[in-house]
Motif scaffolding. Structure first.
Motif, short mmCIF file in Angstrom:
data_model
loop_
_atom_site.label_atom_id
_atom_site.label_comp_id
_atom_site.label_asym_id
_atom_site.label_seq_id
_atom_site.Cartn_x
_atom_site.Cartn_y
_atom_site.Cartn_z
N ALA A 31 0.82 -1.21 0.00
CA ALA A 31 0.00 0.00 0.00
C ALA A 31 0.86 1.27 0.00
O ALA A 31 0.63 2.19 -0.77
N GLY B 291 2.48 5.90 -4.56
CA GLY B 291 1.11 6.38 -4.51
C GLY B 291 0.92 7.40 -3.39
O GLY B 291 0.19 8.38 -3.54
N TYR C 54 4.27 2.88 -13.28
CA TYR C 54 4.83 3.03 -11.94
C TYR C 54 6.35 2.88 -11.99
O TYR C 54 7.09 3.57 -11.30
N PHE D 269 -5.94 3.44 -5.56
CA PHE D 269 -4.54 3.23 -5.95
C PHE D 269 -3.66 3.13 -4.72
O PHE D 269 -2.81 2.24 -4.61
N THR E 69 -4.36 -7.49 -5.86
CA THR E 69 -3.11 -7.56 -5.09
C THR E 69 -3.40 -8.16 -3.72
O THR E 69 -2.67 -9.03 -3.24
N1 PFF Z 1 -0.44 1.25 -3.40
C1 PFF Z 1 0.78 1.50 -4.11
C2 PFF Z 1 1.24 2.88 -3.80
O1 PFF Z 1 0.50 3.63 -3.16
O2 PFF Z 1 2.33 3.23 -4.22
C3 PFF Z 1 0.65 1.28 -5.60
C4 PFF Z 1 -0.11 0.05 -5.96
C5 PFF Z 1 0.36 -1.19 -5.55
C6 PFF Z 1 -1.29 0.17 -6.63
C7 PFF Z 1 -0.38 -2.31 -5.82
C8 PFF Z 1 -2.04 -0.94 -6.90
C9 PFF Z 1 -1.58 -2.17 -6.49
F1 PFF Z 1 -2.30 -3.22 -6.72
#
Ligand code: PFF
Length: 453
Positions: A26, A30, A108, A229, A237
């Motif tokens: 998480a 993001g 990403y 996100f 995930t």
């Molecule tokens: N949550 C991660 C972040 O905030 O950087 C990005 C991310 C990871 C988005 C896994 C979606 C996911 F399935």
């Protein structure tokens, strides 16, 4: 599929490991890169408020729903739906998640690559003596290049592949457990510096004082997309990670801890960035480059800034890595379980394919920057499509699945761990995932995209 049940599955080794890995997924770019830039573009305080509401009312329930599916089914994102609803088209939700994973990792990894460039710049003391204007120019020069951004992206994807290659316990869990708390501490130190800059107050006002005149449906959709996100929900995930969680883990508590950690880090990232944005006269709506332009300015003004700069970019790269690992794991678990590839082969194929697609995202800041469809570059489309379209759609299907198909009896069974976990809020949870969350997401979606006038 029968022999899959006999194959020992890898799993997380400890409770702390579970939280660290899920929080590792998480917490990432993001929070530190995307949250400030999206908040800046959407006018600050009011956006933050809506974002927080979405985390609480939608994000947390969706996260718990995903973990429930994964641990119940003990399968990858697609296989879980297939196992829990055999012969039904629900597996398409898993398929959509795998497409989303491809797209997310493709863009990403561009930004993750930037963190490595900035780490090198921090080590070589490149920020020193530069004005805010010069730091912006040098960022734009790097970003618009071809060779360096591509190389960093490939390096980053290689690192991601390497960790996924090593498996769940020895790879993912081991690295996340130690480094996340250090990142949190460092962010707090940088917040203090940012807050004591002259003119810092204006940044706090921007971040915390809601101005509701800024709120439109597309802004609300952005808040929803950012919430999904940031929590890593809506694409499987947490179904995949849930499948590695042992049966005695208290899933509601885990989901609560992970979403709280993620939210705190996003807010702290805002407190770190916005006071400095105003102190250095940077445009909060600067966009994708915001943190990379602002942070070096803070380090320059900090006692020990050279040291903190290096440490920060190391930790940011690691935070990004624990997230990219979780995204790649979705694809690898699918390839290896459903397409019966070895884990190693699955990792190589997935990483190479995603890196290839990702090169176009990176180039859309340089040679392909003129290539736009409806005013968005390739990168912009990957970012928008995954966060604002695929994740919210995935989230709707996930909660509807858990609410209506899996049903209360199964949910209670899965979440109560043989009666050891009390579930006083189960009825509210069921009500949210059956009706409130799907309807709210659908409404934001329809109006945010302008599907209905
Ligand atoms: N949550 C991660 C972040 O905030 O950087 C990005 C991310 C990871 C988005 C896994 C979606 C996911 F399935």
């Amino acid at each position: 599929m029968g022999n899959l049940d006999l194959m020992p599955r890898d799993s997380f080794g400890s409770k702390l490991g579970v939280i660290a890995a899920a929080a590792g997924s998480a917490v990432g770019l993001g929070n530190i890169w995307r949250f400030p830039y999206v908040t800046g573009q959407n006018g600050g305080g009011a956006f933050l408020l809506i974002y927080l509401m979405f985390i609480l009312a939608i994000g947390f329930p969706v996260m718990l729903a995903e973990l429930t599916i994964g641990r119940r089914a003990q399968r990858n994102a697609l296989g879980s739906f297939r196992k829990l609803a055999p012969g039904k088209p629900w597996y398409m939700v898993g398929m959509m998640g795998i497409v989303a994973a491809f797209m997310i990792l493709a863009f990403y990894s561009t930004i993750a690559g930037w963190t490595l460039e900035y780490l090198v710049q921090a080590v070589t003391n490149s920020f020193d003596g530069k004005t805010a204007g010069e730091l912006k120019t040098s960022f734009e020069k790097f970003q618009g290049g071809t060779f360096r951004p591509l190389v960093w992206q490939v390096v980053f994807m290689f690192l991601t592949g390497y960790i996924v290659f090593s498996g769940v316990k020895n790879g993912i869990e081991k690295y996340t457990k130690i480094l996340m708390p250090v990142l949190l501490l460092l962010i707090i130190v940088i917040c203090i510096r940012s807050l004591t800059l002259p003119g810092a107050k204006e940044g706090l006002v921007f971040l915390f004082k809601p101005d509701f005149s800024k709120i439109t449906w597309p802004v609300i959709l952005d808040a929803l997309g950012q919430a999904a996100f940031s929590l890593s929900i809506g694409m499987g995930t947490l179904i995949t990670y849930g499948s590695y969680i042992q049966k005695d883990n208290n899933l509601p508590v885990t989901a609560l801890q992970v979403s709280a950690t993620d939210t705190i880090i996003a807010i702290l990232a805002g407190v770190m960035i916005f006071p400095a944005v105003f102190a250095f006269n940077i445009d909060p709506a600067e966009g994708f480059g915001l943190v990379f332009i602002v942070l070096p300015n803070i380090f320059e003004q900090m006692a020990g800034g050279y040291f903190f700069g290096i440490l920060f970019f190391i930790l940011l790269a690691i935070a990004a890595l624990t997230s990219t690992v979780s995204v790649l794991e979705v694809v690898v678990a699918y390839f290896s379980e459903e397409l019966k590839m070895t884990r190693h082969r699955a990792t190589i194929i997935a990483a190479v394919a995603i890196t290839f697609v990702g090169l176009f995202a990176t180039l859309s800041f340089g040679p392909l920057s003129g290539f736009k469809i409806l005013d968005r570059t390739i990168f912009g489309w990957f970012d928008f499509l995954s966060a604002n379209i695929l994740l919210p759609l995935g989230a709707i299907f996930i909660v509807v699945f858990v609410g209506w198909v899996l049903g209360k009896k199964n949910v209670r069974e899965e979440l109560s761990n043989d009666g050891t976990v009390k579930l006083p809020l189960l009825n509210i949870f069921m009500w949210i995932i059956k009706l409130v969350a799907p309807l709210a997401i659908a409404m934001v979606f329809i109006y945010g995209l302008g599907l209905i006038g």
